[in-house]
Design an enzyme around this catalytic site. Structure first.
Site, PDB file in Angstrom:
ATOM      1  N   ASP A 344      -0.037  -1.413  -0.270  1.00 11.75           N
ATOM      2  CA  ASP A 344       0.104   0.303   0.387  1.00 11.75           C
ATOM      3  C   ASP A 344       0.860   1.510   0.333  1.00 11.75           C
ATOM      4  O   ASP A 344       1.938   1.579   0.811  1.00 11.75           O
ATOM      5  CB  ASP A 344      -0.846   0.029   1.202  1.00 11.75           C
ATOM      6  CG  ASP A 344      -1.892   1.382   1.243  1.00 11.75           C
ATOM      7  OD1 ASP A 344      -2.842   1.366   0.970  1.00 11.75           O
ATOM      8  OD2 ASP A 344      -1.444   2.040   1.919  1.00 11.75           O
ATOM      9  N   GLU A 399       1.084  -0.548  -4.907  1.00 11.09           N
ATOM     10  CA  GLU A 399       0.540   0.497  -5.513  1.00 11.09           C
ATOM     11  C   GLU A 399       0.933   1.831  -5.648  1.00 11.09           C
ATOM     12  O   GLU A 399       1.549   2.918  -5.046  1.00 11.09           O
ATOM     13  CB  GLU A 399      -0.925   0.514  -3.809  1.00 11.09           C
ATOM     14  CG  GLU A 399      -2.021   1.667  -4.156  1.00 11.09           C
ATOM     15  CD  GLU A 399      -3.039   2.531  -3.368  1.00 11.09           C
ATOM     16  OE1 GLU A 399      -3.423   2.452  -3.485  1.00 11.09           O
ATOM     17  OE2 GLU A 399      -1.483   2.464  -2.407  1.00 11.09           O
TER      18      GLU A 399
END
Ligand SMILES: *[C@@H]1O[C@H](CO)[C@@H](O)[C@H](O)[C@H]1NC(C)=O
Ligand SMILES: *[C@@H]1O[C@H](CO)[C@@H](O)[C@H](O)[C@H]1NC(C)=O
Ligand SMILES: *[C@@H]1O[C@H](CO)[C@@H](O)[C@H](O)[C@H]1NC(C)=O
Ligand SMILES: *[C@@H]1O[C@H](CO)[C@@H](O)[C@H](O)[C@H]1NC(C)=O
Ligand SMILES: *[C@@H]1O[C@H](CO)[C@@H](O)[C@H](O)[C@H]1NC(C)=O
Ligand SMILES: *[C@@H]1O[C@H](CO)[C@@H](O)[C@H](O)[C@H]1NC(C)=O
Ligand SMILES: *[C@@H]1O[C@H](CO)[C@@H](O)[C@H](O)[C@H]1NC(C)=O
Ligand SMILES: CC(=O)N[C@H]1CO[C@H](CO)[C@@H](O)[C@@H]1O
Length: 686
Positions: A344, A399
């Site tokens: 993330d 990401e």
């Protein structure tokens, strides 16, 4: 600088550096950025060298969960270890000692470490029982007494109506034993992005076991790869818990292990969303201020705080932070047997500006310079190196929205070592089109550009809509397309209204175009494969803590006369067709037509010809399309089929033969007898 990095040749860089040092002041900034790129791979090598030298090699180092936190020895002695450099004293308290705050002091060791050894009880059982609560009591230099969860806690639960998570000692007498081997790394990555807590039609928190029983079989039907994330991962405000433990609200660690094992038995790989980019501000049940200082695992403010997210930022140059984060990855791989990770917030990690207020145009100056955080890059290289060395089939996904070059090239080549990055621009494009453009104004060239605008040789995961769109306040694609009529007009027993007709047809076409053209992997958020109606809203004050919208209504699929079933069947067959022809693993497509007047897109990939007619009113008769491979083509998938909610206008027995007539830069072409408006066909060479 870009030359320097893409060749990743240290000697070339060094020689450039010499030239650089002798030039005038005006190029000082160039020199500095060059310097930083020169040292990146060098820094990584140095770090790796130190890791391999350290504490019995990196295999040992990254298994530090066996020496930190609470660990039971063969003789049932418990050894507890923490890192709390700023603490004055450390005590252990819990159910086991009647929450006595002073009876069990840790002993201070070198380098800010603390240790406590608890001999077994008289009956030889461990001093702390399985499933009992614990806390670390930290005494600070200022004389405060703080109650903390160990960063290495293996299980944390949130009691009913309580905000703060409790640390629960997890050492079950009969730990779950994995039976099934990990599946092989899939050629084509089709990801079913899931959230365990909402994976049921009931308005309550679903469990790992519900997921194992109810959802896994559906994923198998779709043939997607599974990807889980916890609420804490999308919703930062729920993120007050420690890193090794999944929130206990979905079930026990053993039940999660069973979920993964069952997925493996179905040949599904399971990826976990890990958040190593930042951590919540929470102190009592987060990592923040574990030892009472404002640094410890993080940089001191201001560098250690994320201005927009209000969260803490890790100090990746610290040895103990490295131990913690790398062991975290290792823990999920070893103990739970996950198959890989989605990292993330990679964009936020890579730049000192965290991407805030930055527009990335693709210019190399945006990626190489003093704005780049080398510590983070070296950390990501190290993490990927460790994972891919120990687990060759491990899949890592970044990401990253910035498009930094070489994020998805191997560490050996000078890249960051990720296998894929998320193509985050694609869902934004689809929303923009649906919000702003009339059907006649759709720009074929721009759509194709967005779907193909990715770094050559770096793998992308394409998706038509993001999970954020499913959340309250935003709209999923199905909702953008059909909105309120989904409540009243989705029955297949009544004729389609114009809104439903347009929505059903475009929903399928947007999906297939994204699937086939947008990347080397495809991701779908749970429920969107059948145009899930309504939105997701997690319990919060503003909605009276309601679970009404915190659910996914798989039951809609079991009602045959609803059109959700048609969208689902199309998605399933799209997967099966991909599985057969493997276009995701094939080289990028060759787009031979993006015709603005006809609203037609034609491309080839993996020996399959894709033909999409987005025109709202016009069919094309005897339409010439270009192909590279000569031969006979037949229809393999047709969104206009009645079973998918189409109009059934195409004759699937028709065979199409190419002619050696060059067209649109291809050597061959053929006439396609009929492409109906708003439909998509897919022909394969046979
Ligand atoms: C330990 O400290 C906590 C918090 O101050 C307190 O609630 C608890 O009663 C103390 N335990 C004992 C046994 O005194
Ligand atoms: C979970 O599964 C159990 C047993 O199958 C069932 O009773 C329960 O209603 C399910 N809960 C949810 C939220 O699906
Ligand atoms: C947990 O997070 C919530 C939401 O951000 C916050 O209100 C609460 O104070 C946090 N709990 C602790 C113990 O920090
Ligand atoms: C980050 O870690 C490095 C290495 O341990 C240390 O020198 C530095 O002071 C740390 N930064 C902060 C803000 O603690
Ligand atoms: C479609 O939905 C609208 C309300 O959104 C309703 O007025 C109309 O009767 C519905 N059409 C059919 C065929 O049911
Ligand atoms: C929440 O519940 C309270 C009391 O039951 C009620 O007065 C209020 O209208 C509810 N608010 C919403 C947004 O449903
Ligand atoms: C072509 O499609 C139109 C409707 O889109 C249909 O009316 C026509 O019969 C079709 N022609 C052939 C040859 O299939
Ligand atoms: C997981 C899964 O069901 N995958 C399926 C996708 O479709 C192909 C082709 O039918 C199947 O072989 C896979 O099993």
């Amino acid at each position: 600088v870009s030359v320097c990095l893409s060749l990743s040749s240290v000697s070339l860089c060094l020689s450039l550096l010499c030239v650089c040092l002798s030039v005038s002041l005006s190029s000082v900034s160039v020199c500095l950025s060059l310097l930083s790129s020169v040292s990146l791979y060098g820094l990584f090598e140095k770090r790796l060298f130190l890791l391999e030298e350290a504490e019995g090699g990196f295999d040992q180092f990254t298994r530090s969960y066996r020496t930190f936190g609470v660990n039971r020895m063969a003789d049932n002695r418990l050894v507890l270890r923490e890192w709390a450099p700023a603490a004055e004293a450390l005590f252990l308290t819990g159910d086991f000692n009647g929450w006595d705050n002073f009876s069990h002091p840790y002993e201070k060791k070198e380098f800010g470490k603390w240790e406590l050894c608890l001999p077994p009880k008289h009956d030889k059982s461990p001093a702390i029982e399985h499933n009992t609560k614990l806390k670390v009591v930290v005494h600070t230099k200022k004389g405060e007494r703080l109650y903390r969860i160990s960063p290495w806690a293996k299980y944390a639960i949130q009691a009913e109506k309580q905000v703060i998570y409790d640390w629960v000692h997890w050492d079950p007498p009969q730990p779950y034993m994995h039976i099934h081997p990990r599946p092989k790394k899939p050629q084509s990555l089709r990801i079913y992005e899931s959230h365990v807590g909402i994976a049921s039609p009931d308005p309550k928190v679903a469990s790992y076991t519900n997921f194992t029983i109810n959802v896994l079989p559906r994923i198998k039907d779709l043939g997607k790869r599974l990807h889980t994330w916890g609420t804490d991962q999308i919703y930062l405000e729920l993120g007050n818990r420690s890193h090794l433990s999944r929130p206990g609200r979905y079930g026990t660690p053993e039940e999660l292990k069973q979920l993964i094992d069952t997925a493996h038995s179905l040949d599904i790989v399971v990826l976990l969303d890990v958040v190593h980019s930042h951590a919540s501000q929470n102190t009592e049940d987060g990592l923040n201020s574990f030892d009472g200082s404002d640094s410890c695992f993080f940089h001191s403010p201001p560098r250690g705080e994320h201005a927009l997210w209000g969260s803490r930022l890790f100090n990746y140059s610290s040895w103990e932070v490295l131990r913690f984060l790398l062991s975290n990855l290792r823990w999920w791989m070893e103990e739970y047997r996950f198959d890989g990770f989605r990292f993330d917030g990679v964009t936020s990690m890579m730049y000192h500006h965290h991407g805030i207020g930055s527009m990335f145009s693709g210019d190399y100056s945006e990626y190489f310079g003093l704005q780049v955080d080398e510590d983070s890059l070296v950390y990501l290289m190290t993490a990927n190196h460790v994972l891919h060395t120990l687990y060759p089939d491990c899949i890592t996904i970044a990401e990253d929205v910035s498009g930094m070059p070489a994020v998805c090239r191997s560490v050996a080549e000078g890249g960051l070592g990720f296998d894929y990055r998320l193509a985050m621009a694609i869902p934004d494009k689809w929303i923009q089109i649906l919000k702003e453009l009339a059907d006649e104004a759709w720009d074929m060239g721009n759509i194709v550009y967005t779907l193909t605008n990715r770094r050559y040789g770096e793998n992308c995961i394409a998706y038509a809509e993001s999970h954020d769109q499913s959340v309250v306040g935003d709209k999923s694609l199905a909702f953008w397309l059909m909105d309120k009529e989904m409540y009243t007009n989705m029955s297949s027993l009544i004729p389609m209204t114009p809104v439903i007709d347009r929505g059903i047809q475009l929903h399928k076409m947007i999906r297939l175009l994204t699937h086939a053209l947008g990347g080397e992997g495809y991701l779908n958020f749970m429920g969107n494969e059948f145009g899930h109606p309504e939105w997701l809203d997690f319990p919060r004050k503003g909605n009276n803590e309601s679970y009404h919208y915190a659910r996914r209504q798989y039951n809609l699929l079991d009602t045959d006369h609803l059109r959700y079933r048609q969208l689902y069947d199309f998605d399933r067959d799209m997967n099966r067709t991909e599985d057969k022809y493997g276009w995701l693993a094939a080289p990028p497509a060759f787009v031979s037509a993006k015709h603005e007047g006809d609203k037609v897109i034609v491309f080839e990939r993996g020996n399959v010809l894709f033909l999409l007619n987005f025109h709202p009113t016009r069919s094309q008769t005897n339409y010439r399309v270009a192909v590279a491979s000569p031969g006979k083509y037949t229809i393999k998938l047709d969104s206009d089929e009645v079973q998918y909610g189409g109009h059934g206008r195409l004759d699937h027995n028709t065979e199409f033969f190419t002619e050696p007539q060059p067209f649109n830069e291809r050597d061959n072409s053929m006439l396609v007898s009929n492409t109906s408006e708003r439909e998509r066909e897919l022909y394969a060479v046979t």
